[in-house]
Design a protein around this motif. Structure first.
Motif, mmCIF file in Angstrom:
data_model
loop_
_atom_site.group_PDB
_atom_site.id
_atom_site.type_symbol
_atom_site.label_atom_id
_atom_site.label_comp_id
_atom_site.label_asym_id
_atom_site.label_seq_id
_atom_site.Cartn_x
_atom_site.Cartn_y
_atom_site.Cartn_z
ATOM 1 N N SER A 142 -63.451 22.525 -47.410
ATOM 2 C CA SER A 142 -62.903 23.117 -48.637
ATOM 3 C C SER A 142 -61.577 22.466 -48.990
ATOM 4 C CB SER A 142 -62.705 24.627 -48.463
ATOM 5 O OG SER A 142 -61.746 24.896 -47.453
ATOM 6 N N PHE A 143 -61.269 22.495 -50.286
ATOM 7 C CA PHE A 143 -60.000 21.963 -50.777
ATOM 8 C C PHE A 143 -59.580 22.782 -51.986
ATOM 9 C CE2 PHE A 143 -57.590 19.457 -53.810
ATOM 10 C CZ PHE A 143 -56.570 18.928 -53.021
ATOM 11 N N SER A 144 -58.303 23.108 -52.080
ATOM 12 C CA SER A 144 -57.803 23.810 -53.255
ATOM 13 C C SER A 144 -56.363 23.410 -53.543
ATOM 14 C CB SER A 144 -57.894 25.332 -53.071
ATOM 15 O OG SER A 144 -57.037 25.765 -52.040
ATOM 16 N N ARG A 145 -56.050 23.391 -54.835
ATOM 17 C CA ARG A 145 -54.674 23.125 -55.277
ATOM 18 C C ARG A 145 -54.278 24.239 -56.234
ATOM 19 N NH1 ARG A 145 -51.804 21.574 -59.561
ATOM 20 N NH2 ARG A 145 -49.914 20.335 -59.242
ATOM 21 N N TYR A 146 -53.145 24.859 -55.952
ATOM 22 C CA TYR A 146 -52.668 25.983 -56.750
ATOM 23 C C TYR A 146 -51.230 25.716 -57.180
ATOM 24 C CZ TYR A 146 -50.645 30.565 -57.756
ATOM 25 O OH TYR A 146 -49.977 31.606 -58.349
ATOM 26 N N GLY A 147 -50.898 26.021 -58.441
ATOM 27 C CA GLY A 147 -49.519 25.938 -58.858
ATOM 28 C C GLY A 147 -49.332 25.281 -60.207
ATOM 29 N N ALA B 118 -56.455 22.502 -47.426
ATOM 30 C CA ALA B 118 -57.720 21.845 -47.112
ATOM 31 C C ALA B 118 -58.191 22.346 -45.755
ATOM 32 C CB ALA B 118 -57.566 20.331 -47.093
ATOM 33 N N GLY B 119 -59.494 22.537 -45.619
ATOM 34 C CA GLY B 119 -59.997 23.089 -44.368
ATOM 35 C C GLY B 119 -61.345 22.544 -43.961
ATOM 36 N N LEU B 120 -61.623 22.643 -42.672
ATOM 37 C CA LEU B 120 -62.906 22.218 -42.102
ATOM 38 C C LEU B 120 -63.412 23.339 -41.206
ATOM 39 C CD1 LEU B 120 -64.940 19.855 -41.872
ATOM 40 C CD2 LEU B 120 -63.705 19.141 -39.815
ATOM 41 N N ALA B 121 -64.646 23.796 -41.466
ATOM 42 C CA ALA B 121 -65.199 24.932 -40.735
ATOM 43 C C ALA B 121 -66.465 24.554 -39.993
ATOM 44 C CB ALA B 121 -65.506 26.072 -41.705
ATOM 45 N N LEU B 122 -66.692 25.235 -38.882
ATOM 46 C CA LEU B 122 -67.941 25.121 -38.130
ATOM 47 C C LEU B 122 -68.468 26.532 -37.898
ATOM 48 C CD1 LEU B 122 -70.055 23.484 -36.569
ATOM 49 C CD2 LEU B 122 -68.606 23.689 -34.537
ATOM 50 N N ALA B 123 -69.666 26.799 -38.392
ATOM 51 C CA ALA B 123 -70.283 28.111 -38.246
ATOM 52 C C ALA B 123 -71.616 27.967 -37.520
ATOM 53 C CB ALA B 123 -70.494 28.762 -39.612
ATOM 54 N N LYS B 124 -72.011 29.038 -36.844
ATOM 55 C CA LYS B 124 -73.264 28.990 -36.079
ATOM 56 C C LYS B 124 -73.951 30.344 -36.150
ATOM 57 C CE LYS B 124 -75.199 27.878 -31.527
ATOM 58 N NZ LYS B 124 -76.134 26.868 -32.059
ATOM 59 N N ARG B 125 -75.268 30.296 -36.314
ATOM 60 C CA ARG B 125 -76.084 31.508 -36.264
ATOM 61 C C ARG B 125 -76.647 31.676 -34.859
ATOM 62 N NH1 ARG B 125 -77.995 33.999 -41.097
ATOM 63 N NH2 ARG B 125 -79.564 34.969 -39.774
ATOM 64 N N PHE B 126 -76.561 32.900 -34.358
ATOM 65 C CA PHE B 126 -77.148 33.237 -33.072
ATOM 66 C C PHE B 126 -78.299 34.203 -33.339
ATOM 67 C CE2 PHE B 126 -72.785 32.041 -32.300
ATOM 68 C CZ PHE B 126 -72.856 31.256 -31.153
ATOM 69 N N GLY B 127 -79.499 33.660 -33.411
ATOM 70 C CA GLY B 127 -80.643 34.473 -33.770
ATOM 71 C C GLY B 127 -80.623 34.820 -35.251
ATOM 72 N N ASP B 128 -81.223 35.937 -35.589
ATOM 73 C CA ASP B 128 -81.334 36.334 -36.989
ATOM 74 C C ASP B 128 -80.226 37.283 -37.438
ATOM 75 O OD1 ASP B 128 -83.679 34.860 -37.250
ATOM 76 O OD2 ASP B 128 -84.926 36.562 -36.591
ATOM 77 N N LYS B 129 -79.365 37.720 -36.507
ATOM 78 C CA LYS B 129 -78.416 38.770 -36.855
ATOM 79 C C LYS B 129 -76.954 38.341 -36.838
ATOM 80 C CE LYS B 129 -81.324 42.645 -35.331
ATOM 81 N NZ LYS B 129 -81.402 43.268 -36.668
ATOM 82 N N LEU B 130 -76.535 37.544 -35.863
ATOM 83 C CA LEU B 130 -75.120 37.264 -35.653
ATOM 84 C C LEU B 130 -74.735 35.864 -36.119
ATOM 85 C CD1 LEU B 130 -72.374 38.136 -34.440
ATOM 86 C CD2 LEU B 130 -73.170 37.166 -32.258
ATOM 87 N N SER B 131 -73.615 35.776 -36.839
ATOM 88 C CA SER B 131 -73.035 34.494 -37.248
ATOM 89 C C SER B 131 -71.551 34.503 -36.906
ATOM 90 C CB SER B 131 -73.202 34.263 -38.748
ATOM 91 O OG SER B 131 -74.559 34.248 -39.121
ATOM 92 N N ILE B 132 -71.064 33.390 -36.347
ATOM 93 C CA ILE B 132 -69.657 33.259 -35.975
ATOM 94 C C ILE B 132 -69.142 31.926 -36.497
ATOM 95 C CG2 ILE B 132 -68.038 33.044 -34.052
ATOM 96 C CD1 ILE B 132 -69.758 34.904 -32.450
#
Length: 259
Positions: free
Chosen positions: A82-87, A96-110
């Motif tokens: 993601s990237f954003s400029r405000y002002g 600016a950011g970099l994310a890593l997400a993971k699903r554990f089965g059908d219910k849990l996401s972290i």
């Protein structure tokens, strides 16, 4: 004057028109723009998706926010940027950011996200900082989803001593309820370390397969929101308007395409 300006401009996270129109209730709602809120909310994306956003603050002729987001899914893992400029020209904030997400089965996401912050003020120079966001979403059943996120829990600051302001720290806890195939209801309790506890409520109503209508409200500060979305094949357009008693109306528009 500098202190007033800094306090006004900080914590301008762009949640995108869908979440904004729902009262910025992002804790337990999945959307690409949750990269800026609860990053585990990107785990519903099925193909590489790019989104861009523009927000215009009508209280000032120059004040605006430009943002972009990209998510790449592979198996049960998701990489987001993601990237954003405000002002304005004399004062602007970049995140600016970099994310890593993971699903554990059908219910849990972290998810875990690292952010780079830059603050620039004419005649004062610029300063930078880093922060981490963590988030989780648990789908209790087909109707109820719970979510929690922490933004900058380590209380990171900007590197320059001339700007004695921390990068905003906040916590969001919420839930969503899918009342039917057409209606999604969401609520969030949020707390910024320097402000009151805020409670929000939002709704998304799918009028047709092509059109969704949205509305929301928050308590502190009191704001109300409205918007709509158009979904045609791989193309999505969302629009929202936020109303603040001090800042007036703030419209925004976003375009997204799934490859």
């Amino acid at each position: 004057m500098l202190t007033i300006s800094v306090n006004f401009c900080f914590a301008q996270n762009n949640f995108g028109p869908k979440l904004t129109a729902m009262g910025s209730n992002n804790a337990a709602v999945k959307d690409i723009w949750n990269l800026n809120g609860n990053p585990s909310g990107i785990t519903n994306i099925q193909s590489p998706t790019l989104a861009i956003n523009y927000t215009k603050y009508l209280v000032d002729s120059e004040l605006s926010n430009q943002s972009a987001a990209f998510v790449l899914p592979f198996k049960n893992n998701y990489v987001g940027a993601s990237f954003s400029r405000y002002g304005i020209a004399e004062y602007n904030e970049i995140k600016a950011g970099l994310a890593l997400a993971k699903r554990f089965g059908d219910k849990l996401s972290i998810a875990l996200k690292g952010n780079y912050h830059q603050l620039k003020i004419n005649n004062y120079g610029s300063t930078t900082g880093f922060s981490l966001d963590v988030g989780g979403i648990y789908e209790l059943n087909e109707q109820v989803t719970l979510g929690i996120s922490l933004n900058n829990p380590s209380f990171q600051k900007y590197s320059s001593k001339e700007v004695e302001t921390k990068i905003p720290t906040s916590i969001q806890l919420g839930g969503s309820y899918r009342a039917s195939d057409k209606i999604l209801i969401a609520t969030t309790i949020s707390k910024d370390i320097n402000s009151f506890i805020n409670v929000g409520f939002g709704i998304d109503y799918k009028l047709l397969d092509l059109i969704s209508l949205r509305a929301g409200v928050t308590a502190k500060p009191f704001k109300h929101y409205a918007g709509f979305g158009l979904n045609y094949k791989k193309f999505v357009m969302d629009m929202a308007v936020e109303n603040d008693i001090h800042l007036g109306y703030t419209p925004q528009i976003a375009l997204a395409y799934a490859f």
